[in-house]
Design an enzyme around this catalytic site. Sequence first.
Site, PDB file in Angstrom:
ATOM      1  N   CYS A  34     -18.454 -28.889 -15.163  1.00 39.43           N
ATOM      2  CA  CYS A  34     -19.444 -28.997 -14.091  1.00 39.43           C
ATOM      3  C   CYS A  34     -20.444 -27.847 -14.093  1.00 39.43           C
ATOM      4  O   CYS A  34     -21.441 -27.894 -13.369  1.00 39.43           O
ATOM      5  CB  CYS A  34     -18.741 -29.068 -12.745  1.00 39.43           C
ATOM      6  SG  CYS A  34     -17.610 -30.463 -12.593  1.00 39.43           S
ATOM      7  N   HIS A  54     -23.545 -35.230  -7.352  1.00 41.39           N
ATOM      8  CA  HIS A  54     -23.097 -34.311  -8.409  1.00 41.39           C
ATOM      9  C   HIS A  54     -23.224 -34.975  -9.782  1.00 41.39           C
ATOM     10  O   HIS A  54     -22.231 -35.384 -10.375  1.00 41.39           O
ATOM     11  CB  HIS A  54     -21.660 -33.905  -8.117  1.00 41.39           C
ATOM     12  CG  HIS A  54     -21.093 -32.877  -9.037  1.00 41.39           C
ATOM     13  ND1 HIS A  54     -21.874 -32.017  -9.796  1.00 41.39           N
ATOM     14  CD2 HIS A  54     -19.796 -32.563  -9.328  1.00 41.39           C
ATOM     15  CE1 HIS A  54     -21.076 -31.219 -10.488  1.00 41.39           C
ATOM     16  NE2 HIS A  54     -19.819 -31.528 -10.232  1.00 41.39           N
TER      17      HIS A  54
END
Length: 391
Positions: free
Chosen positions: A91, A339
């Site tokens: 991420c 996200h």
Amino acid sequence: FKRNIRLKNLSVVGIGSTIFGQHKSTSIIELAKQAANAAVMDAGIDKTQIGALYVGNFVSGPLNGQEVLGGILADSLGLGAIPATKVEGACASGGIAFRHACLSVAAGLTDCAIAIGVEKMTHENTIVVTEALNSALDQDIDGKAGHTFPSLYGLAWQLHTKRYGTNRSQVSAVVKKNKKAGLKNPLAQMGTILSEDDILNSRLISDPLRLFDCCPVTDGASAVIITKVENAKYAEAPISVLATVQTSGSPHIPTGNDPISFQATEIASHQALQIAGITRQDISLIELHDCFSIAEIIDIEDLGFIAAGHAASWAAEGRTDSAGDLPINPSGGLISKGHPVGATGIGQIYEVCKQLRGIHPNQVRDAKIGLTHNVGGCGVTCSVSILANPD
């Protein structure tokens, strides 16, 4: 030996982003091109001035069947035979891509570099996406235990509650703040006004995490262009890069003395502030990695801005709102924007640059210096960057 050095005389001169959300009819390459072209236009430069490309991406292979994104994007954008590299750090891929672009300019390898972050995820079902994201766990150890990231953050919340008394209402304040901020951000996927009951009645994901505590699966891309300060004098609104740091932590589920803290974040924050030559009191706003509501609380404590055990009460008191003592995620954060994993870190840079230009829809008053925080896996990698309005 210096492990993280000061990057002198760097500026962000161009920013671009797609809307974060569902882009089912748009390919991952086209998403990245849209953001990159917007950044080039914003910078007011010719594409031929770009001498290096770094693209942050995590799961384009398993979810899109497409790798070599760097080379494909360099060709699609008409950048010629420049070095073009895909950067992967779970991420934190976007934040790392930004740092690499800065390093290439700072080292004198090119006068101008572009960092792009992109991910396309919504076309796959939840099981496939979860399996892809779980590749950020150590498969020889933690993966075999059957953990997922919602389950890990659910456990982290329980431990935080046991140690500090953090309660549901306090964590809900993070959700309500970030969802509300997303209403004004045209790039955000899920801005809305939520009540406590709305959150409590949403589906249980991993006790005590509920649906509204979790960031949504998202498609999107962001891009920024970095150059030397002497070249930035022709830009309309250059933003100075004071520091960009990358750190590593344990690849395993946190254990030992403090299982609700990521050492990589603690170290990255300390190094970035030291390199920038500023203190935490100089920071006007923070865009941090709120993949789950409890993550915002853990992150800001790890970053050292709020003492351990007190961030939840700050949120409940409104002290982390856009107009509060310490504005956190005025963009809406991951909880509201979504996200798109590889794009998130550069999306944070984009949002901070808008704030420092004074043109953000959720403008923080007198914003002068902003910090971004992008973390991957169970704290296995972290990127922290500090940007400033040169005026």
